[in-house]
Motif scaffolding. Sequence first.
Motif, mmCIF file in Angstrom:
data_model
loop_
_atom_site.group_PDB
_atom_site.id
_atom_site.type_symbol
_atom_site.label_atom_id
_atom_site.label_comp_id
_atom_site.label_asym_id
_atom_site.label_seq_id
_atom_site.Cartn_x
_atom_site.Cartn_y
_atom_site.Cartn_z
ATOM 1 N N PHE A 15 0.818 -1.209 0.000
ATOM 2 C CA PHE A 15 0.000 0.000 0.000
ATOM 3 C C PHE A 15 0.854 1.262 0.000
ATOM 4 O O PHE A 15 0.647 2.171 -0.809
ATOM 5 N N PHE A 46 -9.055 8.846 -3.241
ATOM 6 C CA PHE A 46 -9.033 8.029 -4.458
ATOM 7 C C PHE A 46 -7.648 7.431 -4.700
ATOM 8 O O PHE A 46 -7.517 6.289 -5.156
ATOM 9 N N GLU A 48 -5.596 6.623 -2.386
ATOM 10 C CA GLU A 48 -5.438 5.522 -1.432
ATOM 11 C C GLU A 48 -6.294 4.320 -1.819
ATOM 12 O O GLU A 48 -5.916 3.174 -1.579
ATOM 13 N N TYR A 52 -4.898 0.744 -2.427
ATOM 14 C CA TYR A 52 -5.488 -0.415 -1.747
ATOM 15 C C TYR A 52 -5.715 -1.557 -2.735
ATOM 16 O O TYR A 52 -5.385 -2.716 -2.469
ATOM 17 N N ASP A 55 -2.472 -3.052 -3.613
ATOM 18 C CA ASP A 55 -1.968 -3.863 -2.501
ATOM 19 C C ASP A 55 -2.649 -5.230 -2.485
ATOM 20 O O ASP A 55 -2.005 -6.266 -2.327
#
Lengths: 613, 134
Positions: A15, A46, A48, A52, A55
């Motif tokens: 992440f 957005f 992140e 995500y 990740d």
Amino acid sequence: MSDTNRNINYINRDFNEFRGNLINFTQTYFPQTYSDFSPTSPGMLFIEQASYVGDVLSFYLDNQLQEGFIQYARQTNNVFELAYMFGYKPKTTSASQVDIEIFQQLPAKNVGGNMVPDYDYALYITPNSTINNSAQSFLIQDSIDFSRSSSQDPTEVTVYQTVGDQPQYFLLKKTRKAISATVNTQKISITSPTPFQTYNINNSNIIKILDIKDTEGNTWSEVDHLGQEMVFNSVKNTNINDPNSGTDAPYLLKIKKTQLRFATRFISLGTLQIQFGAGSPNDTTEEIIPNPNNVGLGLPFKQDKLTAAYSPTNFLYTGTYGIAPSNTTLTVRYLSGGGIESNVEANTLNNSTGLSPKFNNSNLPTTTANYIFSSLTTNNPLPSTGGKGGDTIEEIRQNTLSLVASQKRSVTPNDYLIRALSMPSDYGSISKAYIEKPKLTDEQISTVETLCLYVLSLNSNGQLEYAGRTLKNNLKTYLSQYRMIGDSVEIKDAYIINIGIEFEIIVLPNFNNNRVLSTCITSLKDHFNTDIWQLNQPIFLRDLYVRLDRIEGVQTVKNIKINNKAGISSGYSQYAYDIDGATQNQVIYPSLDPSIFEIRYPNQDIKGRVVPL
Amino acid sequence: MAFGEQQIFPSDLDVSQAIGINLPLNGPAVFKSNYQTKDAIKNNLINFFLTNPGERYLNPEFGGGLRQFIFEQMSNNTIQTLNEDVSEKLSESFPNVNVEKLDILREDDNNTIIVSLTYSIINTNIEDNISIQF
């Protein structure tokens, strides 16, 4: 700016890396469009979210890769699949094992004035008989034949009952290994043939398939994979099957090519899947011997025959992989049981009603016959052990890795050694084995990679014996399936050197001479126990001195003398050996040709003497 | 800053440089950019109040967390506690924002909470307020 010129980082893993690189990317390529990278801003929401997703995808990528390796896979079904891929069959349960003693009485008969056991009343118990206690059922897979005794299957005979001073009944004892298992049966009706048809057997604690028979009585053989055509076949060692056979092996080991075959695999802990092949019963292509006309028969283009990868187990490329059963009912017998609860206490397996004995001879008097039937008893002097649940994930992993190392091929001399010693005892049992390359002098050149496998067996008294012809033939057949094509294995007899020991000790005051002497003899018996003595193992006299010196009551070991014992007429080996010549620096070396030292009659060949100080 | 120097944001001087995006996301191309730090901070505050703690990945404490109180019994003590809690969170998430006045009002009949925040940005002349209804 063209999209193709943008610098995209493909090595982000988690992440924070994704988040940092997306911020960099935005700052580099969209400096005027967005510039608030504080955690509170909606735009970062957005970024992140995208991080995500990256990740999670990375996690799945890592997970997929991890689950593809047997060393790292964690999900049960994946570990099972990988184990099967490498040829290891995971166990979903482990049955406990126990030695069962089976007793029967035999009436005595007068032969030449001596009362001897009447073996006309010897019982025969079929394979796969069961013995029960209140909670568990134990299966004896081997047959029990009280009429024969051998080194692999000795019968202990004692006098059970006397009239006056003459025996009236003898007691026979045999020992068998039993496993905690129940035989279950499932019938499968099949009409039209379906290629690679699978059938599931659902039961908890399935151990293995015992056998599958069809309506016509044909036995279907289990193979590791459907491409495998060759299976081992046991033929009872009788005069008809092999007129020249000896009596050292109850069964002859043969190899047969079979189309009636199936493979199994656990698809879950409670489901065993049976898979059959795709061939038609009328398809005889698999029966033929390989020749230039049929090898690669199924390949569509002639040119492909040059480059195809052939296997002796599937050289036709017809893709039948055994027959698909049709218009029949298959009777599947399988074993279930095991688990921690299958470990039973000693002296609890006494119910012999499941044994179904019969006489080898007919027309015996009913009264005596019934008495003999009722005399059949069983017992387990020791508790059963080894019962537990199935393989853990880690056990499957480790077992698979060790199986990969062996590859079912004999490559190193030790591979041959272990393979020879692992031959099932039904085919005769190798007691000692030693393998080496032939010794060459400097002038000799070997053009064939020959290995010499020296073997010895045991006689009914537990003494070393030269292996018989049948046993060697069985061993040859057995090894042939694992032998490298370039290897030539010559099976030879190792030499037996019989020895005796004479020793002198000084006993400490206040100790009983006889008792100390007896302890010394017992200690030497243990040291020279045939079970723990190896071919080509030298005798270290210093070890013997130390061993005796440690015995309580021994003050000094004065002398130890090893003598050679030879001569068939005396019951010893035919080969004499110069012990003094083979002794250097207190070590007695075996002969250059593989040999083994044996104290054949420990009770008479170990002699000790207490001497004064 | 003895004489009351005021800080300015350099990006505010460039009228073509967007800073953040406005909420709600109902612009012509979904996103409608803002060009002044004052607007960006205001939208960030709205974003803060509309976010519940735990919603942001790897930032579980971010958010006002007022929505969960809509159906709660709201006493004066509860409102006081809530007020202190929100003020503390604001100071953690917005170190450059000075809370001038924070009112959390309840309308029991409508199951509604109204947040009214008057704030200033430290070392600037910027002062603004927002009112959000839950």
